[in-house]
Structures are given as C-alpha cells and as structure tokens.
Design a protein around this motif. Structure first.
Motif, mmCIF file in Angstrom:
data_model
loop_
_atom_site.group_PDB
_atom_site.id
_atom_site.type_symbol
_atom_site.label_atom_id
_atom_site.label_comp_id
_atom_site.label_asym_id
_atom_site.label_seq_id
_atom_site.Cartn_x
_atom_site.Cartn_y
_atom_site.Cartn_z
ATOM 1 N N PRO A 57 -5.830 -5.134 -0.275
ATOM 2 C CA PRO A 57 -4.266 -5.699 0.047
ATOM 3 C C PRO A 57 -4.261 -7.046 -0.537
ATOM 4 O O PRO A 57 -3.111 -7.149 -1.226
ATOM 5 N N GLN A 85 0.707 -1.397 0.018
ATOM 6 C CA GLN A 85 0.111 0.028 -0.025
ATOM 7 C C GLN A 85 0.977 1.188 -0.085
ATOM 8 O O GLN A 85 1.917 1.401 0.779
ATOM 9 N N THR A 91 -0.054 -0.207 -4.944
ATOM 10 C CA THR A 91 -1.215 0.562 -5.297
ATOM 11 C C THR A 91 -0.780 2.109 -5.358
ATOM 12 O O THR A 91 0.305 2.578 -5.016
#
Length: 519
Positions: free
Chosen positions: A442, A413, A432
């Motif tokens: 996730p 992330q 991401t």
C-alpha cells in the motif's frame, strides 16, 4: 531501487518530508522564511531579514546538520560562491557541487521509518543559489543542470527528492525542462497514458478534483476508521467494546461515541486533530493543478494551505462566496475551523438534510459538466454513492454505451468488485494490479500515485509561463526569443496599467501569466 525527483510548488517549512536542505552562506545566515523550521537553540541572532545559525564552518566545509527540527532534519549548505569573480558556468558548477555534497550527507543519516508511513524518505530542497547564491539571473541554466544532479542522487541513494519552487515562472520552466529530458517518470504505459488524458482535460478546463481522506493520511492525519479508533480509546472503551464498535456503520459508531464522550467533546477533538499543520506532497501536487473546482470530505485545511503557499488562495465553500475566476474548495462534510459544520454522526447527517442537499448539488453539477478526478477516496461514502446514483438517474442518453463516464478514481489497490460497481459512472484505475506492480505494498502504491500526480502536474502546466521572465531567456529558442521581445514591447507600451482600457488590462493580465514581473 531508484528514487524519484518531484517538482512541486510549496513552502518547504510546511511540506511534510524527512529532510530539508536550507541554503546559507559563510556566516551561516538564512533568510527569514527559514526561521520557523529551526529550533530556538539553533538561532544565534535574528532580525527582520533573517537569522544566523549557531556554529562555524571548518575549512572548506559546506554542509551542516541541524538537529532538533521536530519530525524533519534540516541541512545547511553554503550556496554563496566565495569567489564572486567566477564566470557563470564555473559559478553554477560550484553550486552543483554543493548540491551533490549535501545530498550525499543526507544519505548517510539513517532513517528507520519515513514520515507518516511513506514508502521512501522524502528530501526537500529549493532551487539552490537563486537567492543570495548568485544564480538568480541564470535560473534556466541552473534548472537544466540541477535536475540531472537530483535524479542522479535519487538513483544512487534510493530516496525521493522534492524540488520545491514558489514562483509561477520557476515551476513552468522546470516543467519545460522535464518535458524535454523525459523527467524520469517510471510508470506503466497505462498510467502514463492516463496522465496524458487527464493533463489535456486540465489544460482545457474540463477537470475538477475530489479529495478523500487518503490524501490527508499522507500528512499524518487519521482516516475515518482511525479517527473512530482514536475516539474509542479517548472514551475509555474496553477491547471488547472497541471490537463491537468496529462492526457498526461508521456514522452509527460515531453516534455511540458522541453519547459516551458528549457531542461537544467529540467535536472539539475533531477540531484539534484536524487543525493547520504540515501538508503532504500529494496536497501540494493537487493544489498546483490548473483546476478551479475542488471538493472534499476532509475536515482539515491542508489543501487550502498548500494552494495559498503558491499564490492561488482558494475560497472555501460554504463559508466563503466563490469569486469569478478564482479556485474554490467545497467542504462537503464540514470544516474543523467551523466546528458546528462538522458532520460525523448519523444524527448530524440527518440534521443537515437541506443544507447538505444544497452542497451535494454542487458535486452533482460537476459530475454532469466536468470530469472529476477522485484522489484518496475508497468511494464507499454514503454521500458519494447517493450523489452518483442521482446523477445517473437524471441522465437520459438514448444509448447507454455512448454515455461518458463522469470521472476517474485513482485507487491504490486493484478491487475488481468495487470497480464493477462504479463502472457506469467512473473509471477506476488502480496503482497496482493490471496498471502497476501486482506485488506493490500500500505504501508503494501511494507513492506511485504521487508520481502519477507529478506527471499530471507537468503535462497540465502552461508551457509559456516563463516566456517573459528574463532569468529564463536561455531556455528560449530563436522564435520564442523574438516573440518574447515583441510581447515585452507591448508591455512597455502599456506601462503599469493605470488608467488603461479593459482591453489593456486584459493584455497586461496575459503578460503576467507569461512571466512578466517574475524576474
């Protein structure tokens, strides 16, 4: 949504996946290597060479589902052409039809939740027909035609597929085919460019790898926080105590649990929980990279198992000595197979001061001399923070702007604050956010990381590892074929190598790396 086709070196009986395709014949006989995958009641007869699976085929049936294989489901597919008189092209077409049939059957089985929280089902299969199936001498043609079939199935059914190969020349040839046809990697431009850069570093011997708990989580093992939660339940702590425990630094929480459970019981649990088992796709992808230096804070042996399964066993430091030219893995926090080495509590961190300083020095050296790829770590470990700080303080580059970053962190992330904290030392690239889809879960981010590692494996592989394997003669162009003939003549002149000079032995080693003897 389309799935992805991975190419990886592994043992399919130990790779964590939801479905495994097992080649067989009209008598339902499988080779001995597949027997550990099958439940005892599915084996009708067995000898040293293999076993026969219970049941019979009906008519032209070629696919059979074998239940009771634990977390995985095995699928038999008949790959032995009943008409051995077919020419090569018709024989390959028959094999490919079997691949399409078994992959369609797999898609009809409902899987509510893929193994270990993976975003998509993972279906593993070997290069069908290269054993008993008659395609052993046509491996190049098989790969050229099988890979598009697999990509079509992944697109149609939405699951991921792992084409699992064991021989070095098979892997090298498959990567060449993928480089030629685009490979189907659906990655943002920034991640594709990163894979190009890391692949170049790996080919030039500049890359080292650090593995964190996130890689082993994909094989069903707990992260540090999950391990502490499991230990708290085992210790019988009530809900309030467990909530209070979660507010402590991890080493202090572990120290408190050690007092409740007893240090011996805590260590025994770690040894049991992190013992040998199935490894994840990420373990196999990382283990196959042309990298010699690996470091991990994980206790488990999964990356070592994955490496051994493709014929490149790792020396595990500090329990074994490194050998010249051989890959090695440093266990920074200990090894479950050596319970006395496990570092979990604050007291253990302090007790192993001098010992741990020596191990930390190895990682410091890599940060100074290599580019370290961090996979599966949040970069919050006290050791990593201290080691990075020490490396930073010893560097005396006049212009800080000219200092190279000593590594790349592949984060799931986007975390701008943490990236800013480490920006002087490493580049943090998220799966991401700016580099990927902002709304990815996730699990999808972890899958994108696997796709990135798959592309890295392709770009870092040797493009000539199949050159002297006769099964891949069809992949060679005119210039490569002439070169292969000349090298084969050189190999024949050297014979088996017995009594050869050092120069002769070195030439033979190079010829083996080009696929000689893999046929």
């Amino acid at each position: 949504m389309s799935g992805h086709v991975f190419v990886v070196g592994a043992d399919l009986t130990r790779l964590s996946c939801d479905d495994v395709v097992v080649p067989t014949d009209r008598s339902r006989r499988v080779t001995a290597s597949w027997v550990p995958l099958l439940p005892a009641d599915a084996v009708a007869a067995q000898d040293e060479d293999g076993a026969c699976v219970t049941g019979t085929w009906y008519g032209a049936e070629r696919v059979h589902e074998v239940p009771g294989c634990g977390d995985r489901r095995a699928w038999l597919v008949d790959t032995v052409d009943p008409d051995g008189s077919r020419d090569g092209e018709r024989g390959l077409s028959w094999l490919l039809d079997g691949a399409r049939e078994v992959l369609a059957a797999v898609a009809r089985r409902e899987v509510p939740a893929p193994a270990h929280g993976r975003a998509r089902r993972l279906v593993g299969l070997p290069a069908l027909g290269t054993g008993w199936g008659g395609a052993a001498g046509q491996r190049g043609a098989l790969l050229q035609q099988l890979l598009p079939v697999l990509r079509q199935a992944a697109a149609e059914h939405g699951y991921d597929i792992a084409l699992v190969l064991r021989r070095p020349s098979d892997l090298a040839a498959a990567q060449r085919v993928r480089r030629g046809d685009g490979g189907g990697w659906r990655l943002p431009e920034a991640l594709a460019a990163l894979a190009e850069d890391l692949g170049r570093r790996a080919r030039e011997g500049e890359l080292a790898v650090f593995l964190g708990a996130g890689v082993s989580a994909a094989a069903g093992l707990p992260t540090w926080e999950q391990l502490l939660a499991e230990l708290a339940v085992r210790a019988g702590l009530d809900e309030g105590s467990r909530a209070g425990l979660s507010g402590l630094p991890p080493q202090d929480a572990a120290a408190l649990l050690a007092r409740v459970l007893g240090r011996d019981e805590l260590t025994a649990y770690v040894q049991e929980r992190f013992g040998p088992g199935s490894y994840s796709l990420a373990h196999a992808l990382v283990a196959a990279l042309p990298v010699r230096e690996f470091v991990t804070t994980n206790y488990d042996p999964l990356v070592e198992l994955a490496a051994a399964d493709i014929g490149r066993p790792m020396r595990v430091l500090p329990f074994e000595e490194a050998a010249p030219g051989a890959p090695w893995l440093l266990k920074l926090h200990g090894d479950a197979a050596h319970p006395d080495s496990v570092v979990l509590t604050r007291e253990q961190y302090l007790e192993f001061g001098d010992h741990r300083s020596a191990l930390a020095g190895v990682l410091q050296s890599l940060l100074l001399t290599r580019h370290v790829l961090f996979v599966g770590t949040s970069m919050l470990d006290d050791d990593l923070i201290r080691i990075a700080h020490q490396v930073r303080t010893v560097l005396h580059v006049p212009d800080p702007a000219e200092r190279r970053r000593s590594g790349t962190v592949l984060a799931l992330q986007e975390d701008p604050v943490r990236a800013r904290l480490w920006e002087r030392d490493v580049e943090t690239v998220a799966m991401t956010g700016a580099a990927g889809a902002a709304d990815a879960s996730p699990a999808e981010a972890a899958r994108r990381l696997e796709v990135l590692l798959d592309l890295l494996g392709c770009l870092s592989s040797r493009p000539t590892g199949y050159l002297l394997d006769p099964a891949y003669r069809g992949l060679l162009d005119e210039e490569e074929a002439a070169l292969a003939d000349a090298l084969a003549d050189a190999g024949a002149a050297l014979g088996g190598g017995a009594g050869q000079s050092w120069a002769g032995q070195e030439v033979l080693r190079l010829l083996r790396e080009l696929g000689q003897g893999d046929g």
